[in-house]
Design a protein around this motif. Structure first.
Motif, PDB file in Angstrom:
ATOM      1  N   CYS A   5       0.793  -1.241   0.000  1.00  0.00           N
ATOM      2  CA  CYS A   5       0.000   0.000   0.000  1.00  0.00           C
ATOM      3  C   CYS A   5       0.821   1.285   0.000  1.00  0.00           C
ATOM      4  N   ALA A   6       1.991   1.284   0.613  1.00  0.00           N
ATOM      5  CA  ALA A   6       2.708   2.558   0.782  1.00  0.00           C
ATOM      6  C   ALA A   6       3.835   2.676  -0.238  1.00  0.00           C
ATOM      7  N   SER A   7       4.463   3.863  -0.284  1.00  0.00           N
ATOM      8  CA  SER A   7       5.607   4.068  -1.158  1.00  0.00           C
ATOM      9  C   SER A   7       6.871   3.623  -0.436  1.00  0.00           C
ATOM     10  N   ALA A   8       7.743   2.924  -1.168  1.00  0.00           N
ATOM     11  CA  ALA A   8       8.995   2.451  -0.566  1.00  0.00           C
ATOM     12  C   ALA A   8      10.012   3.589  -0.558  1.00  0.00           C
ATOM     13  N   ARG A   9      10.994   3.494   0.343  1.00  0.00           N
ATOM     14  CA  ARG A   9      12.065   4.506   0.392  1.00  0.00           C
ATOM     15  C   ARG A   9      13.399   3.853   0.076  1.00  0.00           C
ATOM     16  N   SER A  10      14.293   4.626  -0.495  1.00  0.00           N
ATOM     17  CA  SER A  10      15.617   4.103  -0.826  1.00  0.00           C
ATOM     18  C   SER A  10      16.687   4.915  -0.116  1.00  0.00           C
ATOM     19  N   VAL A  11      17.686   4.226   0.441  1.00  0.00           N
ATOM     20  CA  VAL A  11      18.829   4.910   1.056  1.00  0.00           C
ATOM     21  C   VAL A  11      19.769   5.370  -0.052  1.00  0.00           C
ATOM     22  N   ARG A  12      20.051   4.471  -0.994  1.00  0.00           N
ATOM     23  CA  ARG A  12      20.901   4.850  -2.128  1.00  0.00           C
ATOM     24  C   ARG A  12      20.109   5.791  -3.038  1.00  0.00           C
ATOM     25  N   PRO A  13      20.820   6.726  -3.676  1.00  0.00           N
ATOM     26  CA  PRO A  13      20.100   7.606  -4.607  1.00  0.00           C
ATOM     27  C   PRO A  13      19.591   6.822  -5.812  1.00  0.00           C
ATOM     28  N   LEU A  14      18.593   7.364  -6.462  1.00  0.00           N
ATOM     29  CA  LEU A  14      18.047   6.720  -7.660  1.00  0.00           C
ATOM     30  C   LEU A  14      19.144   6.580  -8.719  1.00  0.00           C
ATOM     31  N   PRO A  15      19.437   5.346  -9.189  1.00  0.00           N
ATOM     32  CA  PRO A  15      20.461   5.211 -10.235  1.00  0.00           C
ATOM     33  C   PRO A  15      20.043   6.011 -11.477  1.00  0.00           C
ATOM     34  N   GLY A  16      20.974   6.768 -12.016  1.00  0.00           N
ATOM     35  CA  GLY A  16      20.682   7.557 -13.213  1.00  0.00           C
ATOM     36  C   GLY A  16      19.824   8.776 -12.941  1.00  0.00           C
ATOM     37  N   GLY A  17      19.640   9.099 -11.662  1.00  0.00           N
ATOM     38  CA  GLY A  17      18.781  10.227 -11.300  1.00  0.00           C
ATOM     39  C   GLY A  17      19.259  11.545 -11.890  1.00  0.00           C
ATOM     40  N   GLU A  18      20.563  11.602 -12.221  1.00  0.00           N
ATOM     41  CA  GLU A  18      21.126  12.850 -12.756  1.00  0.00           C
ATOM     42  C   GLU A  18      20.980  12.907 -14.283  1.00  0.00           C
ATOM     43  N   LEU A  19      20.565  11.785 -14.885  1.00  0.00           N
ATOM     44  CA  LEU A  19      20.481  11.737 -16.357  1.00  0.00           C
ATOM     45  C   LEU A  19      19.238  12.480 -16.848  1.00  0.00           C
ATOM     46  N   PRO A  20      19.317  13.046 -18.048  1.00  0.00           N
ATOM     47  CA  PRO A  20      18.178  13.824 -18.547  1.00  0.00           C
ATOM     48  C   PRO A  20      17.004  12.936 -18.952  1.00  0.00           C
ATOM     49  N   GLU A  21      15.812  13.477 -18.852  1.00  0.00           N
ATOM     50  CA  GLU A  21      14.608  12.800 -19.336  1.00  0.00           C
ATOM     51  C   GLU A  21      14.550  12.996 -20.850  1.00  0.00           C
ATOM     52  N   VAL A  22      14.190  11.931 -21.579  1.00  0.00           N
ATOM     53  CA  VAL A  22      14.088  12.113 -23.035  1.00  0.00           C
ATOM     54  C   VAL A  22      12.621  11.994 -23.446  1.00  0.00           C
ATOM     55  N   ALA A  23      12.322  12.536 -24.612  1.00  0.00           N
ATOM     56  CA  ALA A  23      10.951  12.450 -25.106  1.00  0.00           C
ATOM     57  C   ALA A  23      10.757  11.081 -25.759  1.00  0.00           C
ATOM     58  N   LEU A  24       9.795  10.322 -25.243  1.00  0.00           N
ATOM     59  CA  LEU A  24       9.476   9.015 -25.845  1.00  0.00           C
ATOM     60  C   LEU A  24       8.138   9.175 -26.566  1.00  0.00           C
ATOM     61  N   ASP A  25       7.946   8.446 -27.681  1.00  0.00           N
ATOM     62  CA  ASP A  25       6.614   8.538 -28.304  1.00  0.00           C
ATOM     63  C   ASP A  25       5.645   7.684 -27.473  1.00  0.00           C
ATOM     64  N   ALA A  26       4.344   7.787 -27.775  1.00  0.00           N
ATOM     65  CA  ALA A  26       3.309   7.177 -26.933  1.00  0.00           C
ATOM     66  C   ALA A  26       3.514   5.664 -26.789  1.00  0.00           C
ATOM     67  N   ALA A  27       3.873   5.002 -27.902  1.00  0.00           N
ATOM     68  CA  ALA A  27       4.035   3.547 -27.863  1.00  0.00           C
ATOM     69  C   ALA A  27       5.242   3.164 -26.999  1.00  0.00           C
ATOM     70  N   GLU A  28       6.330   3.923 -27.147  1.00  0.00           N
ATOM     71  CA  GLU A  28       7.539   3.656 -26.344  1.00  0.00           C
ATOM     72  C   GLU A  28       7.241   3.855 -24.861  1.00  0.00           C
ATOM     73  N   GLN A  29       6.542   4.938 -24.583  1.00  0.00           N
ATOM     74  CA  GLN A  29       6.217   5.259 -23.196  1.00  0.00           C
ATOM     75  C   GLN A  29       5.386   4.136 -22.563  1.00  0.00           C
ATOM     76  N   ARG A  30       4.391   3.648 -23.306  1.00  0.00           N
ATOM     77  CA  ARG A  30       3.535   2.554 -22.816  1.00  0.00           C
ATOM     78  C   ARG A  30       4.392   1.312 -22.561  1.00  0.00           C
ATOM     79  N   HIS A  31       5.317   1.063 -23.480  1.00  0.00           N
ATOM     80  CA  HIS A  31       6.174  -0.122 -23.358  1.00  0.00           C
ATOM     81  C   HIS A  31       7.074  -0.010 -22.120  1.00  0.00           C
ATOM     82  N   VAL A  32       7.696   1.155 -21.940  1.00  0.00           N
ATOM     83  CA  VAL A  32       8.596   1.323 -20.790  1.00  0.00           C
ATOM     84  C   VAL A  32       7.803   1.210 -19.481  1.00  0.00           C
ATOM     85  N   VAL A  33       6.624   1.840 -19.443  1.00  0.00           N
ATOM     86  CA  VAL A  33       5.798   1.733 -18.225  1.00  0.00           C
ATOM     87  C   VAL A  33       5.463   0.262 -17.969  1.00  0.00           C
ATOM     88  N   GLY A  34       5.108  -0.476 -19.025  1.00  0.00           N
ATOM     89  CA  GLY A  34       4.786  -1.898 -18.879  1.00  0.00           C
ATOM     90  C   GLY A  34       5.956  -2.667 -18.287  1.00  0.00           C
TER      91      GLY A  34
END
Ligand SMILES: [Fe+2]
Ligand SMILES: [Fe+2]
Length: 207
Positions: A18-47
């Motif tokens: 039910c709750a959100s988990a917490r991490s002690v280590r920072p998110l891997p790749g947290g410093e990397l930029p977000e890229v624009a994915l098309d709708a199909a790619e986005q659905r696939h990555v979320v899946g």
């Protein structure tokens, strides 16, 4: 088992589902930029990330079941420490799903209950089999993360960094289990686990 311990374990189950988990280590790749994915790619990555998140919910339950039934305090401690990293994986995949505007699997409580039963069962067979089951699970998860790295869009560096780090951790978990004396599971059990894993990933990708 004491009532305090029972409440503690139940609390862990509720928090995982039910709750959100917490991490002690920072998110891997947290410093990397977000890229624009098309709708199909986005659905696939979320899946894919939903599958990974669901796998981590299962890992929490498996480790919980196994630590509850393990006889050796050193094994128990190793299980607990690997479980901490699984909690971080849970947090990372959850964050990535949220960043992409997706949602977690609706069936997580069900997967949790099933995995807890499996963990308790494996634990009841004794430490060697308990660890054997764990090592095989981690190996199958590693193979599965390999397949995600082949399937994730090349430019989605943020998702790739998370899966990369999880893969390294899972390899270490399998090695730990082997170091503590994991038995090699019979081929038929390994195959059955693969089939079950396939069903879970297929369903979680959609639901
Ligand atoms: Fe994990
Ligand atoms: Fe793991």
């Amino acid at each position: 088992m004491s009532i305090d311990r029972l409440i503690q374990e139940f609390d862990l189950a509720l928090r995982t589902v039910c709750a959100s988990a917490r991490s002690v280590r920072p998110l891997p790749g947290g410093e990397l930029p977000e890229v624009a994915l098309d709708a199909a790619e986005q659905r696939h990555v979320v899946g894919l990330m939903r599958v990974n998140h669901c796998g981590e919910v299962c890992a929490q339950a498996l480790y919980q079941g196994q630590a509850l039934t393990s006889r050796d305090p050193a094994v128990c401690e190793a299980l607990r420490s690997a479980a901490h990293q699984e909690t971080e994986h849970l947090a990372w995949t959850e964050q990535r799903i949220a960043e992409l505007g997706g949602r977690k699997s609706l069936l997580n409580p069900l997967w949790y209950a099933g995995s807890l039963s499996l963990g308790l069962f494996a634990g009841a067979l004794g430490d060697r089999w308990n660890l054997g089951f764990l090592a095989e699970t981690e190996r199958q998860v590693e193979a599965h993360l390999d397949s995600h790295l082949r399937s994730l869009p090349e430019n989605d560096q943020r998702s790739r960094a998370i899966v990369d780090q999880m893969r390294l951790d899972e390899i270490e978990h399998a090695e730990t289990a082997i170091r503590y004396g994991a038995a090699e599971l019979p081929a038929i059990v390994r195959r059955a686990m693969k089939v079950m894993g396939g069903v879970m990933t297929g369903v979680a990708y959609r639901l």
